[in-house]
Motif scaffolding. Structure first.
Motif, PDB file in Angstrom:
ATOM      1  N   ILE A  31       0.847  -1.200   0.000  1.00 14.39           N
ATOM      2  CA  ILE A  31       0.000   0.000   0.000  1.00 14.39           C
ATOM      3  C   ILE A  31       0.877   1.243   0.000  1.00 14.39           C
ATOM      4  O   ILE A  31       0.635   2.188  -0.755  1.00 14.39           O
ATOM      5  N   GLU A  32       1.931   1.221   0.817  1.00 14.10           N
ATOM      6  CA  GLU A  32       2.835   2.378   0.865  1.00 14.10           C
ATOM      7  C   GLU A  32       3.534   2.586  -0.471  1.00 14.10           C
ATOM      8  O   GLU A  32       3.602   3.711  -0.981  1.00 14.10           O
ATOM      9  N   THR A  33       4.013   1.509  -1.068  1.00 15.91           N
ATOM     10  CA  THR A  33       4.727   1.609  -2.344  1.00 15.91           C
ATOM     11  C   THR A  33       3.818   2.052  -3.476  1.00 15.91           C
ATOM     12  O   THR A  33       4.161   2.957  -4.244  1.00 15.91           O
ATOM     13  N   GLU A  34       2.666   1.430  -3.585  1.00 20.08           N
ATOM     14  CA  GLU A  34       1.776   1.683  -4.719  1.00 20.08           C
ATOM     15  C   GLU A  34       0.955   2.960  -4.576  1.00 20.08           C
ATOM     16  O   GLU A  34       0.683   3.639  -5.561  1.00 20.08           O
ATOM     17  N   LEU A  35       0.535   3.270  -3.356  1.00 18.20           N
ATOM     18  CA  LEU A  35      -0.373   4.397  -3.146  1.00 18.20           C
ATOM     19  C   LEU A  35       0.273   5.567  -2.411  1.00 18.20           C
ATOM     20  O   LEU A  35      -0.375   6.592  -2.200  1.00 18.20           O
ATOM     21  N   ASN A  36       1.520   5.376  -1.990  1.00 20.42           N
ATOM     22  CA  ASN A  36       2.254   6.398  -1.255  1.00 20.42           C
ATOM     23  C   ASN A  36       1.510   6.822   0.023  1.00 20.42           C
ATOM     24  O   ASN A  36       1.412   7.997   0.344  1.00 20.42           O
ATOM     25  N   VAL A  37       0.962   5.803   0.705  1.00 22.54           N
ATOM     26  CA  VAL A  37       0.237   6.019   1.961  1.00 22.54           C
ATOM     27  C   VAL A  37       0.885   5.132   3.010  1.00 22.54           C
ATOM     28  O   VAL A  37       0.953   3.915   2.846  1.00 22.54           O
ATOM     29  N   LEU A  38       1.373   5.748   4.079  1.00 19.83           N
ATOM     30  CA  LEU A  38       2.007   4.997   5.159  1.00 19.83           C
ATOM     31  C   LEU A  38       0.949   4.591   6.180  1.00 19.83           C
ATOM     32  O   LEU A  38       0.285   5.445   6.783  1.00 19.83           O
ATOM     33  N   LEU A  39       0.780   3.292   6.345  1.00 17.01           N
ATOM     34  CA  LEU A  39      -0.131   2.750   7.354  1.00 17.01           C
ATOM     35  C   LEU A  39       0.692   1.890   8.299  1.00 17.01           C
ATOM     36  O   LEU A  39       1.061   0.774   7.958  1.00 17.01           O
ATOM     37  N   PRO A  40       1.015   2.390   9.485  1.00 15.56           N
ATOM     38  CA  PRO A  40       1.777   1.589  10.441  1.00 15.56           C
ATOM     39  C   PRO A  40       1.005   0.325  10.822  1.00 15.56           C
ATOM     40  O   PRO A  40      -0.226   0.283  10.777  1.00 15.56           O
ATOM     41  N   PHE A  41       1.738  -0.702  11.220  1.00 18.59           N
ATOM     42  CA  PHE A  41       1.138  -1.982  11.585  1.00 18.59           C
ATOM     43  C   PHE A  41       0.040  -1.800  12.620  1.00 18.59           C
ATOM     44  O   PHE A  41      -1.043  -2.375  12.496  1.00 18.59           O
ATOM     45  N   GLU A  42       0.295  -0.995  13.631  1.00 23.56           N
ATOM     46  CA  GLU A  42      -0.687  -0.782  14.696  1.00 23.56           C
ATOM     47  C   GLU A  42      -1.967  -0.154  14.160  1.00 23.56           C
ATOM     48  O   GLU A  42      -3.053  -0.383  14.679  1.00 23.56           O
ATOM     49  N   ALA A  43      -1.848   0.645  13.113  1.00 21.27           N
ATOM     50  CA  ALA A  43      -3.017   1.307  12.529  1.00 21.27           C
ATOM     51  C   ALA A  43      -3.998   0.302  11.945  1.00 21.27           C
ATOM     52  O   ALA A  43      -5.196   0.557  11.904  1.00 21.27           O
ATOM     53  N   ALA A  44      -3.495  -0.845  11.513  1.00 23.92           N
ATOM     54  CA  ALA A  44      -4.369  -1.868  10.934  1.00 23.92           C
ATOM     55  C   ALA A  44      -5.389  -2.371  11.952  1.00 23.92           C
ATOM     56  O   ALA A  44      -6.430  -2.900  11.574  1.00 23.92           O
ATOM     57  N   PHE A  45      -5.102  -2.180  13.234  1.00 21.57           N
ATOM     58  CA  PHE A  45      -5.996  -2.643  14.289  1.00 21.57           C
ATOM     59  C   PHE A  45      -6.744  -1.493  14.963  1.00 21.57           C
ATOM     60  O   PHE A  45      -7.580  -1.724  15.818  1.00 21.57           O
ATOM     61  N   SER A  46      -6.440  -0.269  14.583  1.00 23.79           N
ATOM     62  CA  SER A  46      -7.045   0.886  15.245  1.00 23.79           C
ATOM     63  C   SER A  46      -8.518   1.068  14.897  1.00 23.79           C
ATOM     64  O   SER A  46      -9.235   1.736  15.621  1.00 23.79           O
ATOM     65  N   CYS A  47      -8.963   0.482  13.810  1.00 21.09           N
ATOM     66  CA  CYS A  47     -10.364   0.603  13.387  1.00 21.09           C
ATOM     67  C   CYS A  47     -11.153  -0.658  13.694  1.00 21.09           C
ATOM     68  O   CYS A  47     -12.207  -0.879  13.121  1.00 21.09           O
ATOM     69  N   GLY A  48     -10.634  -1.484  14.569  1.00 18.78           N
ATOM     70  CA  GLY A  48     -11.303  -2.747  14.860  1.00 18.78           C
ATOM     71  C   GLY A  48     -10.589  -3.884  14.155  1.00 18.78           C
ATOM     72  O   GLY A  48      -9.376  -3.852  13.980  1.00 18.78           O
ATOM     73  N   ARG A  49     -11.353  -4.862  13.715  1.00 18.10           N
ATOM     74  CA  ARG A  49     -10.764  -6.010  13.035  1.00 18.10           C
ATOM     75  C   ARG A  49     -10.068  -5.560  11.754  1.00 18.10           C
ATOM     76  O   ARG A  49     -10.554  -4.654  11.079  1.00 18.10           O
TER      77      ARG A  49
END
Length: 60
Positions: A31-49
């Motif tokens: 996602i970071e490479t293709e869309l130039n959006v940094l999503l930290p690992f912890e962020a993947a869980f910040s919105c729930g599942r």
């Protein structure tokens, strides 16, 4: 583990589909490479599942 196209749904937990934490890290890197959006690992869980729908909320 292979997942058929019929099993994929934006609201399915990625771990239920067979993704593990290393695959999630690779996905976030893509996602970071293709869309130039940094999503930290912890962020993947910040919105729930970790689902595609929940990850998309992080783009706002």
């Amino acid at each position: 583990m292979e997942v058929s196209i019929n099993e994929i749904d934006v609201d399915r937990d990625l771990f239920e589909l067979g993704m593990d934490s290393l695959a999630l890290i690779r996905l976030l890197g893509s996602i970071e490479t293709e869309l130039n959006v940094l999503l930290p690992f912890e962020a993947a869980f910040s919105c729930g599942r970790p689902t595609v729908a929940n990850l998309s909320k992080l783009f706002d």
